[in-house]
Structure formats: C-alpha cells, structure tokens
Design a protein around this motif. Structure first.
Motif, PDB file in Angstrom:
ATOM      1  N   ALA A  63      52.681  66.816  29.313  1.00  0.00           N
ATOM      2  CA  ALA A  63      52.934  68.038  30.079  1.00  0.00           C
ATOM      3  C   ALA A  63      51.673  68.518  30.790  1.00  0.00           C
ATOM      4  CB  ALA A  63      53.470  69.133  29.159  1.00  0.00           C
ATOM      5  N   ILE A  64      50.528  68.374  30.127  1.00  0.00           N
ATOM      6  CA  ILE A  64      49.265  68.775  30.745  1.00  0.00           C
ATOM      7  C   ILE A  64      48.965  67.889  31.955  1.00  0.00           C
ATOM      8  CG2 ILE A  64      46.770  68.923  30.414  1.00  0.00           C
ATOM      9  CD1 ILE A  64      47.310  69.668  27.491  1.00  0.00           C
ATOM     10  N   VAL A  65      49.114  66.580  31.779  1.00  0.00           N
ATOM     11  CA  VAL A  65      48.848  65.651  32.887  1.00  0.00           C
ATOM     12  C   VAL A  65      49.780  65.950  34.056  1.00  0.00           C
ATOM     13  CG1 VAL A  65      48.943  63.236  33.612  1.00  0.00           C
ATOM     14  CG2 VAL A  65      47.941  63.835  31.398  1.00  0.00           C
ATOM     15  N   HIS A  66      51.040  66.191  33.753  1.00  0.00           N
ATOM     16  CA  HIS A  66      52.007  66.489  34.818  1.00  0.00           C
ATOM     17  C   HIS A  66      51.611  67.748  35.568  1.00  0.00           C
ATOM     18  CE1 HIS A  66      55.829  66.787  36.921  1.00  0.00           C
ATOM     19  NE2 HIS A  66      55.898  68.050  36.535  1.00  0.00           N
ATOM     20  N   ASP A  67      51.176  68.771  34.861  1.00  0.00           N
ATOM     21  CA  ASP A  67      50.779  70.008  35.529  1.00  0.00           C
ATOM     22  C   ASP A  67      49.519  69.802  36.359  1.00  0.00           C
ATOM     23  OD1 ASP A  67      51.298  72.998  35.730  1.00  0.00           O
ATOM     24  OD2 ASP A  67      49.216  72.994  35.053  1.00  0.00           O
ATOM     25  N   LEU A  68      48.539  69.063  35.824  1.00  0.00           N
ATOM     26  CA  LEU A  68      47.326  68.774  36.577  1.00  0.00           C
ATOM     27  C   LEU A  68      47.641  67.995  37.850  1.00  0.00           C
ATOM     28  CD1 LEU A  68      44.839  67.804  33.718  1.00  0.00           C
ATOM     29  CD2 LEU A  68      44.747  69.865  35.147  1.00  0.00           C
ATOM     30  N   ASP A  69      48.626  67.107  37.773  1.00  0.00           N
ATOM     31  CA  ASP A  69      48.976  66.294  38.934  1.00  0.00           C
ATOM     32  C   ASP A  69      49.497  67.124  40.099  1.00  0.00           C
ATOM     33  OD1 ASP A  69      48.209  63.972  37.716  1.00  0.00           O
ATOM     34  OD2 ASP A  69      50.221  63.340  37.144  1.00  0.00           O
ATOM     35  N   THR A  70      49.943  68.329  39.828  1.00  0.00           N
ATOM     36  CA  THR A  70      50.439  69.188  40.903  1.00  0.00           C
ATOM     37  C   THR A  70      49.314  69.865  41.668  1.00  0.00           C
ATOM     38  OG1 THR A  70      50.644  71.183  39.516  1.00  0.00           O
ATOM     39  CG2 THR A  70      52.517  69.657  39.538  1.00  0.00           C
ATOM     40  N   ARG A  71      48.080  69.779  41.153  1.00  0.00           N
ATOM     41  CA  ARG A  71      46.983  70.520  41.789  1.00  0.00           C
ATOM     42  C   ARG A  71      45.636  69.790  41.734  1.00  0.00           C
ATOM     43  NH1 ARG A  71      44.365  73.326  37.644  1.00  0.00           N
ATOM     44  NH2 ARG A  71      45.463  73.427  35.661  1.00  0.00           N
ATOM     45  N   ARG A  72      45.659  68.483  41.577  1.00  0.00           N
ATOM     46  CA  ARG A  72      44.386  67.754  41.603  1.00  0.00           C
ATOM     47  C   ARG A  72      43.788  67.787  43.012  1.00  0.00           C
ATOM     48  NH1 ARG A  72      43.794  64.901  36.731  1.00  0.00           N
ATOM     49  NH2 ARG A  72      45.787  64.400  35.729  1.00  0.00           N
ATOM     50  N   HIS A  73      42.474  67.719  43.072  1.00  0.00           N
ATOM     51  CA  HIS A  73      41.786  67.720  44.350  1.00  0.00           C
ATOM     52  C   HIS A  73      41.767  66.299  44.930  1.00  0.00           C
ATOM     53  CE1 HIS A  73      39.672  71.482  42.686  1.00  0.00           C
ATOM     54  NE2 HIS A  73      40.548  71.865  43.590  1.00  0.00           N
ATOM     55  N   PRO A  74      41.609  66.182  46.248  1.00  0.00           N
ATOM     56  CA  PRO A  74      41.698  64.854  46.878  1.00  0.00           C
ATOM     57  C   PRO A  74      40.400  64.045  46.893  1.00  0.00           C
ATOM     58  CG  PRO A  74      41.540  66.537  48.563  1.00  0.00           C
ATOM     59  CD  PRO A  74      41.603  67.269  47.254  1.00  0.00           C
ATOM     60  N   PHE A  75      39.410  64.438  46.094  1.00  0.00           N
ATOM     61  CA  PHE A  75      38.208  63.596  46.027  1.00  0.00           C
ATOM     62  C   PHE A  75      38.277  62.699  44.790  1.00  0.00           C
ATOM     63  CE2 PHE A  75      36.802  67.048  43.252  1.00  0.00           C
ATOM     64  CZ  PHE A  75      36.052  66.404  42.281  1.00  0.00           C
ATOM     65  N   HIS A  76      37.682  61.525  44.909  1.00  0.00           N
ATOM     66  CA  HIS A  76      37.624  60.546  43.829  1.00  0.00           C
ATOM     67  C   HIS A  76      36.165  60.337  43.445  1.00  0.00           C
ATOM     68  CE1 HIS A  76      41.829  58.850  44.437  1.00  0.00           C
ATOM     69  NE2 HIS A  76      41.675  59.664  45.455  1.00  0.00           N
ATOM     70  N   VAL A  77      35.949  59.884  42.228  1.00  0.00           N
ATOM     71  CA  VAL A  77      34.601  59.577  41.748  1.00  0.00           C
ATOM     72  C   VAL A  77      34.595  58.145  41.239  1.00  0.00           C
ATOM     73  CG1 VAL A  77      32.736  60.218  40.193  1.00  0.00           C
ATOM     74  CG2 VAL A  77      34.292  61.971  41.045  1.00  0.00           C
ATOM     75  N   ALA A  78      33.599  57.389  41.652  1.00  0.00           N
ATOM     76  CA  ALA A  78      33.466  56.009  41.188  1.00  0.00           C
ATOM     77  C   ALA A  78      32.071  55.811  40.609  1.00  0.00           C
ATOM     78  CB  ALA A  78      33.705  55.028  42.339  1.00  0.00           C
ATOM     79  N   ILE A  79      31.981  54.968  39.599  1.00  0.00           N
ATOM     80  CA  ILE A  79      30.678  54.676  38.989  1.00  0.00           C
ATOM     81  C   ILE A  79      30.619  53.210  38.608  1.00  0.00           C
ATOM     82  CG2 ILE A  79      31.489  55.419  36.697  1.00  0.00           C
ATOM     83  CD1 ILE A  79      28.558  56.374  36.188  1.00  0.00           C
ATOM     84  N   GLU A  80      29.486  52.593  38.911  1.00  0.00           N
ATOM     85  CA  GLU A  80      29.301  51.185  38.564  1.00  0.00           C
ATOM     86  C   GLU A  80      29.019  51.045  37.069  1.00  0.00           C
ATOM     87  OE1 GLU A  80      27.507  48.642  41.949  1.00  0.00           O
ATOM     88  OE2 GLU A  80      26.314  50.487  41.930  1.00  0.00           O
ATOM     89  N   ASN A  81      29.548  49.984  36.481  1.00  0.00           N
ATOM     90  CA  ASN A  81      29.423  49.771  35.034  1.00  0.00           C
ATOM     91  C   ASN A  81      29.102  48.302  34.753  1.00  0.00           C
ATOM     92  OD1 ASN A  81      29.615  50.326  32.225  1.00  0.00           O
ATOM     93  ND2 ASN A  81      31.742  49.617  32.191  1.00  0.00           N
TER      94      ASN A  81
END
Length: 218
Positions: A63-81
């Motif tokens: 339920a938390i993930v579903h609610d967050l999905d309605t208002r996530r921001h359009p930026f992504h973060v990537a990191i090399e590993n």
C-alpha cells in the motif's frame, strides 16, 4: 523518528514508532480502502516500529509503494557499483526520502543494503550490467544523463538548471565516474567545496544533488 497518529497507543520515548492499535480488533480501521488492502493485521496487533512517516503507520508495504507511485518525482539516480560500494544503501535511502522515480545500480548486481535502512522495500530499483545499458535505457526513456563529480571541466551544480526529468549519475566512491560514465553524460556537475578535502562522500554528494533538484522542481 518517533511519532504517533490518531488512535495508536503511546510508546516509550526511546522507542520508534507506535504500539498496537488500542481497543483490539474491534476498534481497528477498515483493512481495505477503495477495494485495496491498506492495513497490515500484524502491525495493528503488535505495533509499527518501522522507519516510515506517521502517514504510513500500520500500512502494508504494498500500500505504501502504491501510494508513493502516485507522486514520485521524475528524476532518477544511478550509481556505479564495480567494487561493492557501501554508499549505495545511503543513496537508496535518500532517493526514497526525496521520492525519486528509480535508483539504478550499474555494474555488480549485489550491494550492501544495510545503509538503506529497509527503504529499498519502498523504492524502485533497476540493475544495468554496464554503463552502455544505462545509456540505452535513458535514451529510450528520453532522459538526459548528468554526472556528479568534481572533474576538470565540470560545471558547478549551484546555478545549473537541472532538467525536470533526468538521471543523476554518480561514480564509485574514491575513483569517481568511470571513463565510460563520463562519456555517457550530457554534462558533469561538481559541488562547490571550500575546505581542504579533495572530495566528499558519494552518498553525501548524491543527497546534495537530489536536494538541488527538489529545490528547483518540487
């Protein structure tokens, strides 16, 4: 963060979260909201000590993930590993705090999750074996890739107009962005520093970059 919401029993000051919902099962809220399961019976019965904001107390992870999905921001973060960077957990936790669309791990699939403080359950993650895979994904999604590193020729993050939809790419702790990552970036941005250290922690740099996006767009 300690906290409470209307209804839950009080807990000790040193305890995180809230205790069982008072009054027993007869006093519980309706488990489903709009036809979907919202509340977790185990949490209602035993209390919710998770690292979540009060708004989400007693909610299921789904339920938390579903609610967050309605208002996530359009930026992504990537990191090399490439060498099991311990900062990835911190990056994931901060990305969750700022409601990033996704965190992309480039290189090794496995990473140390301790620093994420379980926020990886709520944050969308995507793996790319190589930088070329991330670049191909970003190109298909129409997202510019912006590097975060204090390299010669880089541009100051302060004052830079970040695109609303973009990928913020960070390199491995210590070595910074790889050559392939630098080539994939539209621009490389540095965070201005004023002390004696050559660089700041990759997790801290990610947090500053994300917050800069938030200041400009959120």
């Amino acid at each position: 963060m300690t906290g409470s919401v209307e209804g839950p029993a009080a807990v000790k000051d040193e305890e995180v979260g809230v205790g069982p919902w008072p009054g027993g099962p007869e006093a519980w809220p309706a488990l489903e909201v709009d036809g979907a399961l919202r509340y977790d019976v185990e949490l209602l019965e035993h209390g919710d000590r998770r690292n979540v904001v009060d708004e989400y107390r007693y909610w299921t992870v789904e339920a938390i993930v579903h609610d967050l999905d309605t208002r996530r921001h359009p930026f992504h973060v990537a990191i090399e590993n490439w060498a099991h960077d311990l900062n990835i957990g911190s990056v994931v936790r901060t990305a969750n705090a700022f409601a990033a669309a996704e965190v992309h791990v480039v290189g090794r699939r496995r990473w140390n999750r301790r620093g994420a403080m379980v926020t990886d359950r709520y944050q969308h993650l995507r793996h790319h074996p190589e930088i070329a895979d991330l670049t191909a994904w970003a190109e298909e999604a129409g997202l510019p890739v912006l590097g975060i590193d204090n390299l010669p020729g880089s541009v100051a993050l302060e004052g830079y107009a970040l695109p609303r939809a973009c990928v913020l790419l960070l390199g491995q702790e210590g070595t910074g962005l790889s050559e392939a990552a630098r080539a994939a970036c539209q621009d490389v941005l540095h965070i201005r520093q004023f002390g004696s250290t050559r660089s700041i922690n990759a997790g801290a740099a990610a947090a500053i970059a994300m917050h800069t996006w938030v200041v400009q767009h959120a």
